[in-house]
Design a protein around this motif. Structure first.
Motif, PDB file in Angstrom:
ATOM      1  N   ALA A 188      17.584 -35.088 -38.009  1.00 26.92           N
ATOM      2  CA  ALA A 188      18.734 -35.093 -37.515  1.00 26.92           C
ATOM      3  C   ALA A 188      19.973 -35.256 -38.429  1.00 26.92           C
ATOM      4  O   ALA A 188      20.891 -34.394 -38.547  1.00 26.92           O
ATOM      5  N   ILE A 189      20.029 -36.362 -39.004  1.00 21.82           N
ATOM      6  CA  ILE A 189      21.046 -36.655 -40.327  1.00 21.82           C
ATOM      7  C   ILE A 189      20.898 -35.533 -41.317  1.00 21.82           C
ATOM      8  O   ILE A 189      21.968 -35.128 -41.672  1.00 21.82           O
ATOM      9  N   GLY A 190      19.813 -35.249 -41.806  1.00 19.89           N
ATOM     10  CA  GLY A 190      19.768 -34.258 -42.697  1.00 19.89           C
ATOM     11  C   GLY A 190      20.293 -32.932 -42.257  1.00 19.89           C
ATOM     12  O   GLY A 190      20.923 -32.096 -42.921  1.00 19.89           O
ATOM     13  N   GLY A 191      19.883 -32.493 -41.251  1.00 19.38           N
ATOM     14  CA  GLY A 191      20.179 -31.271 -40.672  1.00 19.38           C
ATOM     15  C   GLY A 191      21.817 -31.437 -40.243  1.00 19.38           C
ATOM     16  O   GLY A 191      22.450 -30.211 -40.622  1.00 19.38           O
ATOM     17  N   ARG A 192      22.439 -32.490 -39.941  1.00 18.64           N
ATOM     18  CA  ARG A 192      23.826 -32.375 -39.862  1.00 18.64           C
ATOM     19  C   ARG A 192      24.724 -32.418 -41.158  1.00 18.64           C
ATOM     20  O   ARG A 192      25.661 -32.011 -41.040  1.00 18.64           O
ATOM     21  N   PHE A 193      24.218 -33.323 -41.847  1.00 18.22           N
ATOM     22  CA  PHE A 193      25.013 -33.689 -43.244  1.00 18.22           C
ATOM     23  C   PHE A 193      24.328 -33.506 -44.407  1.00 18.22           C
ATOM     24  O   PHE A 193      25.005 -33.379 -45.513  1.00 18.22           O
ATOM     25  N   GLY A 194      23.046 -32.995 -44.351  1.00 20.52           N
ATOM     26  CA  GLY A 194      22.542 -32.912 -45.785  1.00 20.52           C
ATOM     27  C   GLY A 194      21.659 -33.940 -46.157  1.00 20.52           C
ATOM     28  O   GLY A 194      21.972 -35.104 -45.918  1.00 20.52           O
ATOM     29  N   VAL A 195      20.844 -33.651 -47.337  1.00 21.15           N
ATOM     30  CA  VAL A 195      20.025 -34.885 -47.778  1.00 21.15           C
ATOM     31  C   VAL A 195      20.637 -36.085 -48.283  1.00 21.15           C
ATOM     32  O   VAL A 195      20.349 -37.370 -48.038  1.00 21.15           O
ATOM     33  N   ARG A 196      21.559 -35.712 -49.159  1.00 22.09           N
ATOM     34  CA  ARG A 196      22.437 -36.695 -49.773  1.00 22.09           C
ATOM     35  C   ARG A 196      23.005 -37.808 -48.983  1.00 22.09           C
ATOM     36  O   ARG A 196      22.979 -38.951 -49.213  1.00 22.09           O
ATOM     37  N   ALA A 197      23.502 -37.220 -47.948  1.00 20.10           N
ATOM     38  CA  ALA A 197      24.187 -38.234 -46.839  1.00 20.10           C
ATOM     39  C   ALA A 197      23.145 -39.019 -46.192  1.00 20.10           C
ATOM     40  O   ALA A 197      23.732 -40.091 -45.681  1.00 20.10           O
ATOM     41  N   SER A 198      22.100 -38.793 -46.352  1.00 18.87           N
ATOM     42  CA  SER A 198      21.027 -39.818 -45.604  1.00 18.87           C
ATOM     43  C   SER A 198      20.388 -40.902 -46.234  1.00 18.87           C
ATOM     44  O   SER A 198      19.779 -41.764 -46.071  1.00 18.87           O
ATOM     45  N   VAL A 199      20.899 -40.685 -47.685  1.00 24.48           N
ATOM     46  CA  VAL A 199      20.511 -42.117 -48.457  1.00 24.48           C
ATOM     47  C   VAL A 199      20.890 -43.341 -48.165  1.00 24.48           C
ATOM     48  O   VAL A 199      20.041 -44.120 -47.966  1.00 24.48           O
ATOM     49  N   PRO A 200      21.998 -43.693 -47.532  1.00 21.31           N
ATOM     50  CA  PRO A 200      22.405 -44.993 -47.230  1.00 21.31           C
ATOM     51  C   PRO A 200      21.512 -45.397 -45.912  1.00 21.31           C
ATOM     52  O   PRO A 200      20.993 -46.678 -46.163  1.00 21.31           O
ATOM     53  N   ALA A 201      21.406 -44.555 -45.079  1.00 19.37           N
ATOM     54  CA  ALA A 201      20.627 -45.011 -43.828  1.00 19.37           C
ATOM     55  C   ALA A 201      19.019 -45.108 -44.437  1.00 19.37           C
ATOM     56  O   ALA A 201      18.248 -45.926 -44.008  1.00 19.37           O
ATOM     57  N   SER A 202      18.647 -44.137 -45.394  1.00 12.87           N
ATOM     58  CA  SER A 202      17.272 -44.264 -45.858  1.00 12.87           C
ATOM     59  C   SER A 202      16.968 -45.393 -46.546  1.00 12.87           C
ATOM     60  O   SER A 202      15.937 -46.332 -46.432  1.00 12.87           O
ATOM     61  N   ALA A 203      17.982 -46.054 -47.214  1.00 14.65           N
ATOM     62  CA  ALA A 203      17.992 -47.326 -48.017  1.00 14.65           C
ATOM     63  C   ALA A 203      17.938 -48.385 -47.082  1.00 14.65           C
ATOM     64  O   ALA A 203      17.010 -49.603 -47.202  1.00 14.65           O
ATOM     65  N   GLY A 204      18.496 -48.583 -45.934  1.00 10.15           N
ATOM     66  CA  GLY A 204      18.879 -49.545 -45.118  1.00 10.15           C
ATOM     67  C   GLY A 204      17.305 -49.725 -44.447  1.00 10.15           C
ATOM     68  O   GLY A 204      16.939 -50.732 -44.213  1.00 10.15           O
ATOM     69  N   TYR A 205      16.875 -48.468 -44.098  1.00 11.95           N
ATOM     70  CA  TYR A 205      15.635 -48.316 -43.108  1.00 11.95           C
ATOM     71  C   TYR A 205      14.414 -48.958 -43.932  1.00 11.95           C
ATOM     72  O   TYR A 205      13.731 -50.021 -43.411  1.00 11.95           O
ATOM     73  N   HIS A 206      14.549 -48.596 -45.245  1.00 14.53           N
ATOM     74  CA  HIS A 206      13.358 -48.878 -45.955  1.00 14.53           C
ATOM     75  C   HIS A 206      13.381 -50.211 -46.297  1.00 14.53           C
ATOM     76  O   HIS A 206      12.327 -50.871 -46.717  1.00 14.53           O
ATOM     77  N   LEU A 207      14.562 -50.738 -46.678  1.00 16.39           N
ATOM     78  CA  LEU A 207      14.653 -52.226 -47.085  1.00 16.39           C
ATOM     79  C   LEU A 207      14.248 -53.189 -45.939  1.00 16.39           C
ATOM     80  O   LEU A 207      13.534 -53.963 -46.379  1.00 16.39           O
ATOM     81  N   ALA A 208      14.731 -52.620 -44.896  1.00 14.11           N
ATOM     82  CA  ALA A 208      14.124 -53.515 -43.734  1.00 14.11           C
ATOM     83  C   ALA A 208      12.569 -53.448 -43.403  1.00 14.11           C
ATOM     84  O   ALA A 208      12.188 -54.309 -43.285  1.00 14.11           O
ATOM     85  N   THR A 209      12.367 -52.217 -43.675  1.00 14.85           N
ATOM     86  CA  THR A 209      10.690 -52.158 -43.401  1.00 14.85           C
ATOM     87  C   THR A 209      10.082 -52.913 -44.343  1.00 14.85           C
ATOM     88  O   THR A 209       9.228 -53.586 -44.070  1.00 14.85           O
ATOM     89  N   PHE A 210      10.448 -53.062 -45.813  1.00 13.06           N
ATOM     90  CA  PHE A 210       9.742 -54.017 -46.653  1.00 13.06           C
ATOM     91  C   PHE A 210       9.909 -55.359 -46.289  1.00 13.06           C
ATOM     92  O   PHE A 210       8.963 -56.170 -46.125  1.00 13.06           O
ATOM     93  N   VAL A 211      11.080 -55.691 -45.812  1.00 11.11           N
ATOM     94  CA  VAL A 211      11.296 -57.193 -45.291  1.00 11.11           C
ATOM     95  C   VAL A 211      10.340 -57.767 -44.350  1.00 11.11           C
ATOM     96  O   VAL A 211       9.674 -58.550 -44.202  1.00 11.11           O
ATOM     97  N   VAL A 212      10.371 -56.738 -43.290  1.00  9.73           N
ATOM     98  CA  VAL A 212       9.610 -56.988 -41.958  1.00  9.73           C
ATOM     99  C   VAL A 212       8.148 -56.866 -42.270  1.00  9.73           C
ATOM    100  O   VAL A 212       7.553 -57.553 -41.975  1.00  9.73           O
TER     101      VAL A 212
END
Length: 198
Positions: free
Chosen positions: A28-52
């Protein structure tokens, strides 16, 4: 180590690439804003993934099993949060520059992971299958499994983000952006319902 890694990737493949809350969120994020705009959310998700994942690997799962109420609370909070994100899409204006179409942030990505009890269950299951009780280098193995898991998710979510971007690129104009916002909002609302009702 190679044998374990191959087995782990095969185990994770259907979980990571099949439609789920994370994949639909990033599509949904990629569809609305494009791949580049998803980078912050992806970084947050995967940083949280690693820690958890590290936390679960070193014993968080044992604590979480004691209190099933924690998972219920997280499920409701997670669903409410994704509904809120869906509402921002549904209220968005006609163009990609409209201020009401809020882009997902690093915090949004992290919260999506932290409030998803299914993620904790998958991580705990993964460790029960791939972390031997008698492992001599338990911390090292936890870090390796965590790294493979996080990178596998990153690749899967990137694929879904690119797919969302490519499928909806032609809709990013004044006339068709509004239906795209509605479709993206409904997709996120479906994710919220999935979290709530499963």
């Amino acid at each position: 180590m190679l044998e374990l890694t191959v087995a782990l990737v095969l185990f994770l493949f259907p979980l990571a690439y099949s439609p789920g809350p994370g994949n639909m969120f990033f599509a949904a994020i990629g569809g609305r804003f494009g791949v580049r705009a998803s980078v912050p959310a992806s970084a947050g998700y995967h940083l949280a993934t690693f820690v958890v994942t590290v936390a679960v690997g070193v014993g968080f799962a044992a604590v979480a099993r004691v209190s099933s109420e924690v998972f219920e609370i997280m499920r409701y909070l997670g669903s409410a949060y994704v509904f809120w994100l869906a509402a921002t899409f549904l209220r968005a204006g006609a163009t990609a520059d409209d201020r009401t179409a809020r882009r997902a942030t690093m915090v949004d990505g992290a919260v999506l992971l932290l409030l998803n009890p299914k993620a904790y269950l998958i991580i705990a299951l993964m460790f029960t299958q791939f972390l031997p009780v008698d492992a001599t280098s338990r911390v090292g193995l936890v870090l390796w499994i965590t790294t493979v898991f996080t990178l596998n998710n990153l690749v899967a979510f990137t694929v879904w983000t690119i797919a969302g971007d490519l499928l909806t690129r032609r809709f990013r104009n004044e006339r068709s952006a509004r239906p795209l916002n509605i479709a993206s909002g409904l997709m996120l609302a479906a994710v919220a319902l999935w979290i709530l009702l499963r």
